[in-house]
Design a protein around this motif. Structure first.
Motif, short mmCIF file in Angstrom:
data_model
loop_
_atom_site.label_atom_id
_atom_site.label_comp_id
_atom_site.label_asym_id
_atom_site.label_seq_id
_atom_site.Cartn_x
_atom_site.Cartn_y
_atom_site.Cartn_z
N TYR A 143 2.28 8.87 11.09
CA TYR A 143 0.23 9.00 11.27
C TYR A 143 -0.45 7.96 10.84
N ARG A 144 -0.50 7.32 9.20
CA ARG A 144 -0.94 6.39 8.96
C ARG A 144 -0.78 4.99 9.73
N ARG A 145 0.43 4.83 9.91
CA ARG A 145 1.10 3.59 10.04
C ARG A 145 0.34 3.74 12.19
N TYR A 146 0.38 4.94 12.42
CA TYR A 146 -0.03 4.80 14.41
C TYR A 146 -1.59 4.05 14.29
N ASP A 156 -5.91 0.41 14.85
CA ASP A 156 -6.95 -0.07 15.12
C ASP A 156 -7.30 -1.97 14.38
N LYS A 157 -5.93 -2.06 14.29
CA LYS A 157 -5.91 -3.69 14.74
C LYS A 157 -6.10 -4.25 15.76
N PRO A 158 -7.30 -5.15 15.95
CA PRO A 158 -7.57 -5.61 16.85
C PRO A 158 -6.38 -6.89 17.86
N PRO A 159 -6.50 -6.51 19.15
CA PRO A 159 -5.04 -6.76 19.68
C PRO A 159 -5.54 -8.85 19.71
#
Length: 94
Positions: free
Chosen positions: A66-69, A74-77
């Motif tokens: 879940y944390r990886r998901y 949250d990572k910008p494209p």
């Protein structure tokens, strides 16, 4: 495997009241698909029911997954493909 009794496998009637214009559209679509009105409506209702039930499916994962998901969300494209997509002509702006 469970064996169903004859009464469980018999088709049961469902009565619907629909406007004539709606019925005409359904009939037209059913003819295009080569189906009867009943078969077309049953297939459409069944697909809608499955979609609704699948939308309610709960997926459980461990805390690390879940944390990886969340980190991915949250990572910008970015990247070449993203830049190309963002630079493509927009149909609504032409």
């Amino acid at each position: 495997m469970t064996i169903k009794s004859a009464s469980e496998t018999l088709a049961k009637p469902v009565n619907l009241r629909i406007r004539e214009d709606v019925r005409a559209v359904i009939d037209r679509a059913a003819r295009i698909r080569g189906k009867t009105r009943s078969d077309f409506m049953i297939d459409a209702a069944y697909r809608a029911a499955e979609d609704t039930l699948l939308d309610q499916t709960l997926v459980k994962v461990d805390a690390e997954s879940y944390r990886r998901y969340l980190a991915i969300l949250d990572k910008p494209p970015g990247g070449e493909g993203f830049e190309r997509l963002m630079g493509a002509p927009k149909p609504w702006q032409s």
